[in-house]
Structures are given as structure tokens and as C-alpha cells.
Enzyme design. Structure first.
Site, short mmCIF file in Angstrom:
data_model
loop_
_atom_site.label_atom_id
_atom_site.label_comp_id
_atom_site.label_asym_id
_atom_site.label_seq_id
_atom_site.Cartn_x
_atom_site.Cartn_y
_atom_site.Cartn_z
N ARG A 98 27.84 29.49 37.71
CA ARG A 98 28.81 30.19 36.87
C ARG A 98 28.33 31.58 36.50
O ARG A 98 27.29 32.04 36.98
CB ARG A 98 29.09 29.36 35.61
CG ARG A 98 29.83 28.07 35.90
CD ARG A 98 30.08 27.31 34.62
NE ARG A 98 30.65 28.19 33.60
CZ ARG A 98 30.68 27.94 32.30
NH1 ARG A 98 30.18 26.82 31.85
NH2 ARG A 98 31.20 28.80 31.46
N PRO A 107 37.30 16.02 36.51
CA PRO A 107 37.17 17.47 36.45
C PRO A 107 36.56 18.07 37.72
O PRO A 107 36.63 19.27 37.92
CB PRO A 107 36.21 17.67 35.28
CG PRO A 107 35.36 16.44 35.28
CD PRO A 107 36.27 15.33 35.72
#
Lengths: 688, 688
Positions: free
Chosen positions: B279, B365
């Protein structure tokens, strides 16, 4: 009577136009204690459009605001030349790409100056506590000459006066040199972000009519063609005594001229010339030179300028552009410029006070150079002042501001002079028409000037910051900027330079991050934050010879006496002064970052390994192949390239001459008191 | 007791997560009177990262915020598959591009959900007066069924309660389904823009504990997996009774695993699997499925989830990733999801109340689909509701929300189901190991799922909005969405479609503006503002046959009874409902805009000609050749392509069947009272 407050500041900037804001942005990004003042109560909102050169966009991008300009600006792709045909009727004779293909990842665009200023203001606010102090003007300047060579002193004393709102509101919102303005409707689209600015006007009241005294280490006069700072220093602008009058009209045109959304140079047979500049929001700017010979002297020509109004300019355009029709219902702004081509005699006093932008060069607006060259003045200056203030570099580097920028200003004026004559002259009827301008000559000059106008052609001369052949005499300003006669003299190895030119900004091509395969333009890895970059083009690191050189280099760079440790303060981050980058060209998937020396992947106890210093010249999945080795002509043996904080190349040399790198930096960087650093903390074994 | 205030609103949105904000953004862009409420007092600040599909980036870009996500996000370029080797030690077995090359001008990226919400909030503020009303929750819902087919009525009545600050501050800042959270340190970088939000928390006091009654035309329940709106309607989620527990850890890893900045699927021999998602800000997310069989029933498993903590998740990762080391000193966020794979039985009641996002689909997810599919629900719905509210379209189009989106939700759950099993299973030891997962099968499924996961594969079925073969029965939801049996039925001509698929979003390639030669991606010409686009691919307009067809088409489109005049309200701008675009492929320099019919270059008395509707498929100076004719397979005879306001293709047909275009729009657009428009004002002669 109350005591006048006194305070110290490292850098005081006078003027918040593009040159002043560029300086302030550097100060913000480098964490320098600076103030910036402007006598006007608000920033400008319309008019003052200007072309942004591709180099300027590269620079804005290095501050993180290039994309904003790129998105909002009108992009100019093609220049159309219109000339009289054999019957004297204008027709399109040529199409030229507006930016020379391949010279930059950006192309020339046009955007309202107020927006550029907004982007700077936002960048400054995001990075620092610096705010433009409006409605403040300097009233007195003193320099203590006994202190100018003392690094830690504040030799400059400036008295500032806080204006009343009435004083701070210019009678005409135009800020142009001698500008005149009738129309000041604010464009809604530009107004939105500026609301806060307008609100802050009211804050002027608090300090109105008060004075303060500021002691500064450095003073930047970015205060325009009528520079107060320049006048205080007794410096002059020199140059042509002829002032041309230019009419400028910003309209939403209603026209059947087919190239109205192109940049056009239209030469009519007998009615003069017009430059068409398409802008954002359907606006088009028309530039018309209304006189060519008028003398100014003591201002006796002002009466003539007063006869100029939008109708006069429009009618000129209509005559030039016939048989096409042009009119308008929306007039955004207009002005008449009266301006000479002049350069400042000196750009600095004691390397403590610096002049930049219009304060040291004025010229015609038509080449779209003004804002660009002004911003590039302080782009050149800012990091130098910052690194001296921070104690990283010696004061000697400050002499290169004048040696590097005054030459550019002179080139600009020469360009403008030649181009003005060609642009405004009457087209030659035939080869026997010696008074007329040959359209072939115009096109040739246009193409040649094009490279200059891109901003990419800038090539700084040899100096202590640019390790190439040549001496400081070539710089022409009597500033001692070279280490030519010292044993420390370093010169680049031309055989390794390929297509890199020492003294020019490094070209940008895409490379991939070794750790995540993401493509980046090389220049995106060189943001403007004051750091020097030492880029090691390591070649094919699977080759044992290259690997051997790389390991030797890494060992040398890690040495206690080498530049990296010798000139980075103990309190600084490991890469705060010098950032080491590596670009290799072995296949990306054949190696991981753990195959490279640790100096290129610094380990931090909290943040782990650094994944953003090792890059590879390989094919990307979605953005093609940058081929930076091919494009820059990097030899198989690799090379070391030193890039200044402003992206200009200082040095190119072989991978194994690490001593030259230390010697180069030793010429101007400060030797820091360096405790031996003990590398502590968890190191994970390098598996793979 | 004071009277409870009552008011009317066209659209009331409950929930300000991505689905609710997407809906509100449409309302803002289309100028609809809307309100959006959320029971929480502030937006979220960390955690909740999610992948952004390339289709989602296209959509964000259509609202003018794609570049912000693109700049801030971490770009994922490559997926690395790690599996046990013959000795049971993990090794990299494959590298796969993370986004299939060529399917979009964007690639999949990862960014914190709070940033996406910030971009939406900014876009909404810029375009409208709509503001998220926080600390407000609905307490009562009534629908007057007698009014639901009355266009102008407000059949929905909702009672809203303004919460106290205490009520509005969730005990755990995590907003995930069943999310748990120990760490809520705010990331400085994200906080900056959110300061205003935090300040506004204090405003809650004013109305705390008060009630109001809102009468709405439409109600959108975007209020999450435990949707209040869904519960009020008595609707259910149906699906798998198994709830998996997922551990999620957001850390700055300290590791010698060489692919930590790649997206990785790591299958260990005996210790389970981990998904690595790199990320922004050096963060890495680890997803680990901690159980595979646990039943939830009535919540009896909560005790088990409570045993999960960051240490448990880290230790799982360490076992899976051995012999590589991984640990951390910075933990940003963690959670344990407990979630089933379920789809709502119905997405709408009376086409007056709509459910979207987690309110109608829940799933694991790990595929990075949640936020994307949720936003795409309301991206599908928003323009439809807006055009009905504005009186442009009939209510019948609203049935296509369920017919188009419920199928997508079902596909999503099927994808997630299959992928979960493959991801979480133990790798097969050899071909005889029937219980194990074949890594070849995993890779094949991964590649196949990849196209689905990009968001590009969405292909809406035949309906009154999608003119292709097939009937509404194929949509499967009993909604009558077709005009199949009516004489108005229009079907695309497949022989002209080339590589355009009716029902899919139109692919984007670069075209040049005829007037200024600037390259644009086709999708950049299709911003989300509620307009239908009729794109005329006119072919080579220098060919007399094509020119003849173009002139005939322009005449037909200008006809009083054709769609353009018949369905554009007299008070609207000429292109407010339908925007005509033309893309030809004659050489750019062989024509000017004045060579094209006036319907493609509307004349305005104030603003002059429109320069932004005519484009050409030709070589650009700096950005190559888009070759959109080749890429889309446009035939020499040209074609008409109708593109919905959400960029999905409705219809492809021949240039001379203009009647089909009017018939298509006649199927669902409102016939406006149309006074004959007299075109007045100055027209300049078309020279050239």
C-alpha cells in the site's frame, strides 16, 4: 511612541509574483525560515496569462504542482503561420508543432498567471508555515558590509511598513509593467480558490500604518520592473532605448478564422501582424505590436498609449485577419504594454541581496518567455541559498547565480530583439524587396528560436557546480565561479557522457522500480527538496566486472572520508543532503533489491528497507520500454552522474573514480563534524 | 412540545460510505436537490484500504477525481505466486501482470478508503451545495404506495433523528462489517484535509436529540451490511451460511521477503495462505483466512473472533512465509472480518427505494472488490434517478437498476466463493492429492478471475437501455426492462459493432480535437454529467459517399421530431440532454471544423462556435496514434454509437438509420413540449 518591533529571518523575499513565489516554495520545501512580502493586498485574478514552457512544467512538477497546471491549462499543439499569397490575401503557409517532439515529457501550455500563483501558494502552505504577507512594503534597506562574509550574521536590515487597505489596493488591478486596465470581471472558475485571499484583505487593518525592522541573512528582490530593491542598490537596467507598444486583448472570439484555436503568427501584406494565443475557457489572446519606432525618453509617449483601447486593438486585428471576420461579445482583459529590452547590470550585491525576474530583465511579451525566465531565475537561486543557510554548502556557490542567469537574460533579450523585428516587419513582396521580411527567414528563425523558447536549451557554463571544460571567464560576469586552478578541479569524462550534456537539465525517460516494477519518469525521482543526486548507472549487474565495480563503489561511498559521510551533518537523515540512486539494465526479474549493496537500500529500524533507490531499465507491463540506457547513450561500463538539486547535470564520470565525486563535492560542500556512526539495530539476513 | 419540522427533498441518501457518496456525486453533478445523512459523526481516517479496479479509476476520472487517486495510490504492477517447492519450501512460481495489459488506460491501484471518500466530498462541494449531514440517522420509514407511479409526488416519508455527539461517535472507529479495532492512530498525511471534518463534529450539538420529517421522491439505502433501510423494507440477504474469519494486518513490514512490494498470493505447504497487498506510505496489508468452516448462526462464534489479535495474525504470516522473516514496529490498523457470501433478494421496492453496496452484497475482502462493486451500484443508479427527477426520462428505466446490478452481485459472490476455496486450501502435494488445491488450477482461476476483477468485464443485458438481442427474461429478476414486444424495439447492427460490445463500457483510445490538434482519451470526452452521447463515427469525410451520409444524418438530427429536439426541454442548453460528438478519420489537416455540419459545432451568440465536438483519428505530435478506428473495428461505412451517461454502449447502427436512434430514445425519454426554436443572431459566413 511605541518601540518598533525587530526580528531576524534567514531569507526575506520582496514581491510575490512568480519569481518571488518560486523562491518561497524552495524555502518551504527546504525548511528555511523565510518571509515573503508584497505591497498589494491581494493576488491577481485575471489577465497576465502566459505560456508555460515545457521546462517550466518539469520544474512545477518537481514541486508537486505540475499536474495542476497541465490539467487546467490550454494545450497548444500546433503553430500555424499565415502569410499573404500572391494576391495579398492571407493563407496558411505552414504548420509547425508547438513543442519540438521528444524534448520533454510535457508540452508548452497556456494558463492564467493567477492560477500558477495559486498552485505555488498551496504548495507553500502544505510544506511550511510561510504565508505571503500582503499590504507590506519595504521602506529602508541597509547592508552592513563588514558582516557579508560571516555565515551566521544578519548583515541586511530592512524596515517594513504595513499599508492601509487603500494603499494596498492598486488603482488598476493590472500588475503588468505600465499596464492599463478597464475590465476586471473576475472569472468564476479562478475565483473559487481565492476566496480566502479576499477575506484576508480585511486583516490588513490590524497593523496598518505600523513599521517593523527585519534583520535578514539574505534578501531577494523579486519586485518587478520598477524594483524598489534594485533602486535601493543603485543598480540599473541596460539595453535598447526603443520602447515598443504592444496591444493585448483577451476575448472570447466570434470568428470564422479556422485556426483560432491554434497558436498563429499572421503577417498581413500591409496591415501589420497579430499573434493568436488560444487560452483556457474559450478565451483567445491577441498580441499586436502597435508601433515599432517610438522613443520613450522621459515618458513623453504616454499620451500616445492613452489612445489605445480595445476597439483600436480589435480593429487592427480585423484589418490583419481580413477576409476572415473576427469580433467579440466577451472581453476578459486588455492592456497596452510599453516596454524595452533591457538587462540588469548586476544580479547581486555581495551575494547577500539578489535580484530576480522583471527586476533584472524586461522584454516584449510575445514569445511567452517572461514568467518562465523569471521563475527559472529563482529556481536557480533558491536551493543554493537554502543549502548555504543550512550550512551544507559554502557561500562561494552563490556567485553562480549571476554567472548562470545573467547570460540567460542576455540570450533572452537577443532572441526577443530578433524575433520582434521579424514578427512585426512587413512581409517581403519578393526577393528584391529588401525592406520586407522574408517569410522563409521568419520560419527559420521561428524554428531556431523554438528550442530556446522551450527552456530546455539552457546550458550552464563551467563552474564549481558544473564540472566541465572551460573557465569562469566564459561566464562573463567577473564572478569567480570556478575551481579551475585548484588541485580540486574536476572535469567530466566526455567519452562517458553519451547524450547527457553536463550543464543541461537531465533528460527524462522511464525506469522501473526494482522492488515493485512501477514505471517512473526519471525526473519524478528528482523532486525539488534540496538534495543532490548521485545516480549510478551500473549497467548489467549480472556481469561480474560491473558487479565488481559496483561493490567497490559502494564500499568507497560508505567510507568515512567520502562525500556522503563527510558532508552530511550527523543530525541529518542519511539521504538529506545526498541521495544515491541506482539504475541498472540487467533483466528486472533476474535480481531483487537484496542483490545490491546496502548503501542503495538503507535499513531503518522502524521502517525496514528502503525500496525506492534501485531502478531498472526494462520493459514495463503497461507503459512500454523507457530504454534510458539507449536514450542517454550510457556506455556498457556504466557511469556516475551527479545531478544538482535543480536537475542540472554537474558531472559524468566512470564508476571506479569515486575519488572524483568526493573531490567535486569537496570544492564547495561544508565539511561536517562527523562522529563515527555505529550502525545498530536488527538486520535481517538477506535471503534469496 | 415544538412542532417537528417537515421538508421535501428529491433524493435522500442514507449512508456516506463509497456507495452513498457516489450517489451524492451524481446528484451534485446533475443538479438534483438531494440530502445525504450518516449516523457517524466523522468520516473514517485509516484502515479500510481497498483496491481500486481499473474500471473504478475510469469512473472516478469521469467525475474529475481519478487523477487524485492515481497520484496518491500505490500502483500494483505484478502479482507473484509463491508455492511450496518439492522440499515444501515456498518459492516464486509465477509472475502475472496485475492488470491485463491493454484493457484500460488505468491499472489497478490500492488506496485508503478515507481518501476516496475525501475526493468524493471535494467533488460534491465543488459542484453543489450538498453536504454530508453527520450524526443523523433515520428512525421511521413510510411509503405511500398510492403515489409511487406519480412522477411528481413524494411517496416516501422518513423521520430523521439528530444524534448527540456521544451517539455519533462509534465506540470503535472501524466501520467494517463486524470490524474490531485497537489502533486508531491518525495518519498525518490523511489528516490534513480532514481537519474541517473534525471541527464540524462540534456542530452536532445544535440539533442534538431533535427530530425532523423528510418527504422524498427517492430513497437510497447505502447503509452497509446491517442496512437499516433493508431491514425496514423487510428484505433479506441470501446465500452461503458459512462465515469465514479473515485477519487483516496493516503494517510497515521489516522483512527479507523479496516481493513484499508486489501483490503476492503465498500458499505454504501446511500453514495456510497469505495475500500480500502493498500500500501507500510503505504500508503492507496482509490478508489471512483464519478459519474456513466456522458457522455463525446467531452470533455464537463471536467468542472465537475475540481470540484474534495482531500477534495471532503476524504469527500466522510468519509460519506461512518461512524461511523468510517478517515483523513490524509500526502497526497502522488491524481487524478480523467475519463475513458470509450473500446477495440481497431484491435491490428495490417500487423503484422508489433502492439498496446499494454492502446492503445487498457481502463477501470476503481479499479480491479487493467490495468498494468497487458498491460504488458501481450507485454509479449505475445515479444518472437514472437524476434523469427521471429532471423529467428527461420515464420511470421505466429505473427497473434496469436491479436487472443490471443484481446479476453482477451474483457473479461477484460466485467469483469470491470459488476464489476463496482455491486461495485458502492447502496446495496439492501431487496429482493424486485430491483434497489439495492444484496450483495450476489456482493460476488458471486467477487469470480468469482477473478480467472479472478489473471491472471491465461488466456486460449489461438487453433492456430498453441496451439495444441488443435477448430479452428481459435473461436478466432474471422479473423486472420488465425490455421493449421487446413493442414496435419501438431497436436492436444494434452486429455487423457494424467491430470490437465494440453493446452493453459494455466503451473502450478508450486517443483522438485529436479537430480545432486544436490536442489528443484526448475518448473517455475524457464522456464526463459524468448525466448526458447521453451520440457518437458519429463518420469515416473519411473527404469521401463523397460518407459526406453525403453525414449531411443526411445532420439534417435528420436537426429535425423537429427527432430525439434531439423532441426530448430536450426548451429551457435546457442545446446539449444538456444529448451531446453529439463526431469522430472522423480523414487526415486532420485536410479539413477544418467549418467543413462539418453545424449540428456538430453549435453557434452561440456570446461564445461563438463550439470547438469541442469534432474529433479526428490521426497521428498526434507527442502522444502517438490512437488509431481508434482500428482498435474499435469501425467499418469504412462509419456508424452511430449511443453511449449512456455511465459510458456503457446502448446501441450501434448505420449512419443512415437515424430513425432507429429516435426510436431508441423514444422508448424511454420524455417527449418535451417543444416550441419551434427560431435560430437567431449573427452567423458569420463559413469561409475556407
Amino acid at each position: 511612541m511605541a518601540t518598533i518591533p525587530e526580528s531576524n529571518v534567514d531569507v526575506l523575499i520582496v514581491g510575490s509574483g512568480p519569481a518571488g513565489l518560486m523562491m518561497a516554495t524552495w524555502m518551504a520545501k527546504c525548511g528555511i525560515h523565510a518571509r515573503i512580502i508584497d505591497k498589494r493586498g491581494t493576488k491577481i485574478f485575471n489577465g497576465q496569462a502566459d505560456g508555460l514552457q515545457c521546462r517550466t512544467l518539469e520544474i512545477l512538477d518537481s514541486f508537486g504542482i505540475g499536474h495542476r497546471a497541465w490539467r487546467e491549462a490550454n494545450h497548444m499543439l500546433e503553430i500555424c503561420l499565415w502569410n499573404p499569397d500572391v494576391n495579398g490575401v492571407i493563407r496558411r503557409s505552414d504548420r509547425i508543432p508547438d513543442t519540438i517532439p521528444g524534448i520533454s515529457r510535457f508540452q508548452q501550455v497556456v494558463l492564467h498567471q493567477g492560477r500558477i500563483e495559486r498552485f505555488f501558494l498551496d504548495a507553500i502552505t502544505e510544506a511550511s508555515g510561510i504565508r505571503v504577507e500582503r499590504g507590506v512594503m519595504p521602506s529602508k534597506l541597509e547592508i552592513d558590509e563588514s558582516l557579508v562574509e560571516d555565515d551566521d550574521s544578519y548583515p541586511i536590515t530592512v524596515t517594513l511598513r504595513h499599508l492601509t487597505e487603500e494603499e494596498a489596493t492598486p488603482r488598476q488591478t493590472s500588475t503588468s509593467v505600465n499596464g492599463q486596465m478597464v475590465q476586471d470581471g473576475l472569472f468564476r472558475s479562478n475565483l473559487a480558490n481565492d476566496t480566502q485571499d479576499l477575506l484576508e484583505l480585511s486583516k490588513l487593518h490590524d497593523k496598518a500604518n505600523s513599521e517593523e525592522v527585519v534583520h535578514a541573512k539574505y534578501l531577494i528582490g523579486a519586485d518587478g520592473a520598477h524594483s524598489w530593491t534594485r533602486n535601493q542598490l543603485g543598480l540599473k537596467l541596460e539595453g535598447d532605448s526603443t520602447d515598443y507598444i504592444w496591444g493585448v486583448l483577451d476575448i472570447v472570439p466570434i470568428t470564422d478564422f479556422p485556426d483560432i484555436r491554434m497558436r498563429c503568427a499572421i503577417h498581413s501584406a500591409n496591415n501589420g501582424s497579430v499573434m493568436v494565443i488560444p487560452r483556457e475557457n474559450k478565451l483567445v489572446r491577441l498580441y499586436i505590436q502597435l508601433t515599432t519606432t517610438e522613443k520613450t525618453g522621459d515618458g513623453s509617449s504616454r499620451a500616445d498609449r492613452s489612445k489605445i483601447n480595445p476597439q483600436v486593438i480589435l480593429e487592427s486585428a480585423q484589418r490583419i485577419m481580413a477576409p476572415y471576420n473576427i469580433t467579440y461579445r466577451k472581453l476578459d482583459w486588455w492592456t497596452a504594454y510599453q516596454i524595452g529590452q533591457r538587462v540588469g547590470t548586476s544580479f547581486s550585491v555581495h551575494e547577500r541581496v539578489f535580484l530576480a525576474g522583471d527586476a533584472v530583465h524586461t522584454h516584449s511579451p510575445k514569445a511567452g518567455q517572461g514568467m518562465n525566465v523569471s521563475m527559472q531565475d529563482t529556481f536557480n537561486l533558491g536551493w543554493k541559498v537554502a543549502s548555504v543557510v543550512k550550512g551544507h554548502a559554502k557561500r562561494s556557490i552563490l556567485k553562480t547565480y549571476q554567472s548562470e542567469r545573467r547570460g540567460i537574460a542576455q540570450e533572452l533579450i537577443a532572441f526577443d530583439h530578433k524575433f520582434s523585428r521579424l514578427f512585426s516587419g512587413r512581409p517581403a513582396k519578393d526577393v528584391m524587396d529588401a525592406e520586407g521580411i522574408s517569410m522563409e527567414e521568419f520560419k527559420a528563425a521561428f524554428l531556431k528560436g523554438h528550442m530556446f523558447a522551450s527552456g530546455i536549451a539552457v546550458n550552464y557554463g563551467a563552474s564549481l557546480l558544473v564540472a566541465k571544460k572551460g573557465s569562469n571567464e566564459a561566464q562573463g560576469d567577473g564572478r569567480q565561479v570556478s575551481v579551475a586552478n585548484s588541485p580540486d578541479k574536476v572535469t567530466s569524462d566526455e567519452s562517458l557522457c553519451g547524450d547527457i550534456t553536463v550543464g543541461m537539465r537531465i533528460q527524462s525517460h522511464k525506469v522501473l522500480n526494482q522492488a515493485d516494477a512501477r514505471p517512473w519518469h526519471l525526473q519524478e525521482l528528482l523532486p525539488s527538496n534540496g538534495r543532490w543526486r548521485v545516480i549510478v548507472f551500473a549497467g548489467n549487474v549480472n556481469n561480474s566486472e560491473q558487479r565488481g565495480k559496483l561493490e567497490g563503489l559502494a564500499q568507497d561511498f560508505g567510507n568515512q572520508n567520502a562525500f556522503l559521510r563527510a558532508s552530511t551533518p550527523a543530525s541529518a537523515k542519511h539521504d538529506e543532503v545526498f541521495e544515491l540512486l541506482l539504475i541498472h539494465n540487467a533483466p528486472r526479474t533476474s535480481v531483487t533489491i537484496f542483490d545490491f549493496p546496502e548503501v542503495f537500500r538503507h535499513f531503518d529500524e522502524i521502517d525496514g528497507w528502503d525500496y525506492n533507490k534501485i531502478f531498472v531499465d526494462d520493459v514495463s507491463y503497461h507503459e512500454g520500454f523507457g530504454n534510458i540506457y539507449g536514450a542517454l547513450g550510457i556506455p556498457h561500463s556504466g557511469c556516475i552522474v551527479i545531478v544538482r538539486p535543480d536537475q542540472y547535470v554537474s558531472y559524468v564520470g566512470p564508476m571506479d573514480d569515486t575519488a572524483a565525486v568526493s573531490r567535486f563535492f569537496g570544492g564547495f560542500m561544508t565539511l561536517q563534524q562527523q562522529p563515527s556512526r555505529v550502525q545498530t539495530g536488527l538486520k535481517l539476513k538477506n535471503a534469496q
